[in-house]
Design a protein around this motif. Structure first.
Motif, PDB file in Angstrom:
ATOM      1  N   GLU A  68       8.266   2.695  11.923  1.00  0.00           N
ATOM      2  CA  GLU A  68       8.771   3.572  10.869  1.00  0.00           C
ATOM      3  C   GLU A  68       7.912   3.593   9.610  1.00  0.00           C
ATOM      4  O   GLU A  68       7.897   4.596   8.904  1.00  0.00           O
ATOM      5  N   VAL A  69       7.206   2.495   9.334  1.00  0.00           N
ATOM      6  CA  VAL A  69       6.451   2.412   8.079  1.00  0.00           C
ATOM      7  C   VAL A  69       4.974   2.118   8.324  1.00  0.00           C
ATOM      8  O   VAL A  69       4.113   2.930   7.983  1.00  0.00           O
ATOM      9  N   VAL A  70       4.670   0.972   8.898  1.00  0.00           N
ATOM     10  CA  VAL A  70       3.283   0.518   8.980  1.00  0.00           C
ATOM     11  C   VAL A  70       2.411   1.505   9.757  1.00  0.00           C
ATOM     12  O   VAL A  70       1.367   1.938   9.263  1.00  0.00           O
ATOM     13  N   ASP A  71       2.826   1.876  10.963  1.00  0.00           N
ATOM     14  CA  ASP A  71       2.015   2.808  11.761  1.00  0.00           C
ATOM     15  C   ASP A  71       1.878   4.165  11.088  1.00  0.00           C
ATOM     16  O   ASP A  71       0.874   4.841  11.262  1.00  0.00           O
ATOM     17  N   GLN A  72       2.872   4.553  10.312  1.00  0.00           N
ATOM     18  CA  GLN A  72       2.844   5.849   9.632  1.00  0.00           C
ATOM     19  C   GLN A  72       1.921   5.835   8.413  1.00  0.00           C
ATOM     20  O   GLN A  72       1.166   6.770   8.183  1.00  0.00           O
ATOM     21  N   PHE A  73       2.016   4.769   7.622  1.00  0.00           N
ATOM     22  CA  PHE A  73       1.362   4.746   6.314  1.00  0.00           C
ATOM     23  C   PHE A  73       0.034   3.989   6.274  1.00  0.00           C
ATOM     24  O   PHE A  73      -0.745   4.179   5.351  1.00  0.00           O
ATOM     25  N   ASP A  74      -0.241   3.144   7.259  1.00  0.00           N
ATOM     26  CA  ASP A  74      -1.468   2.352   7.214  1.00  0.00           C
ATOM     27  C   ASP A  74      -2.695   3.257   7.314  1.00  0.00           C
ATOM     28  O   ASP A  74      -2.802   4.081   8.224  1.00  0.00           O
ATOM     29  N   HIS A  75      -3.589   3.102   6.377  1.00  0.00           N
ATOM     30  CA  HIS A  75      -4.826   3.867   6.293  1.00  0.00           C
ATOM     31  C   HIS A  75      -4.579   5.375   6.212  1.00  0.00           C
ATOM     32  O   HIS A  75      -5.363   6.176   6.711  1.00  0.00           O
TER      33      HIS A  75
END
Length: 150
Positions: A68-75
């Motif tokens: 929900e967060v890391v894969d979406q917002f990372d880099h």
């Protein structure tokens, strides 16, 4: 049985710019974010359950927050879709960059509200999101508490 809080921490890199801001953050820049996610529930009492004694398996919480967060917002670079930054966003997307357009000013305060909503809708029954802490720098962070948002 007692309610127990458990916390898992996550790290990701995200760029953003604050349109209309009167300081340096009006420029596109990035942060090494640290997100602490605290959930609350009661440990499983059923001795036949493989998760016996756990509120939630840390790996299950990790899967939810990562998706929900890391894969979406990372880099990624985050821009407010209601500002002229949308033109810059389109140009970056054409050039293959990962851009996220949101309907809010991408401050830590607003991002932590967004993250809370994303995480809450994925938690299993009986597990409540207690708090989030989104650290933008070593000395600056925003916090969200469920008790403040009833």
């Amino acid at each position: 049985m007692s309610n127990i809080r458990i916390t898992k921490q996550f790290n990701f890199e995200t760029g953003h710019a604050l349109y209309g801001y009167d300081g340096k953050c009006k420029n596109v820049h990035g942060h090494s974010y640290k997100l602490s996610v605290t959930v609350m529930g009661r440990p499983i009492k059923d001795r036949t359950n493989v998760k016996f004694g756990m509120v939630i398996d840390f790996s299950d919480l990790k899967k939810i927050v990562t998706e929900e967060v890391v894969d979406q917002f990372d880099h990624a670079t985050v821009f407010n879709e209601t500002t002229p930054h949308v033109e810059l966003a389109k140009e970056l997307q054409i050039r293959g960059h990962h851009v996220i357009l949101v309907d809010y000013q991408p401050t830590s305060e607003n991002m932590v509200i967004d993250f809370a909503e994303r995480i809450k809708r994925r938690l299993p029954v009986g597990i409540e999101l207690f708090s989030l802490k989104l650290q933008e720098t070593e000395s600056s962070f925003a916090e969200w508490y469920a008790s403040d948002n009833l």
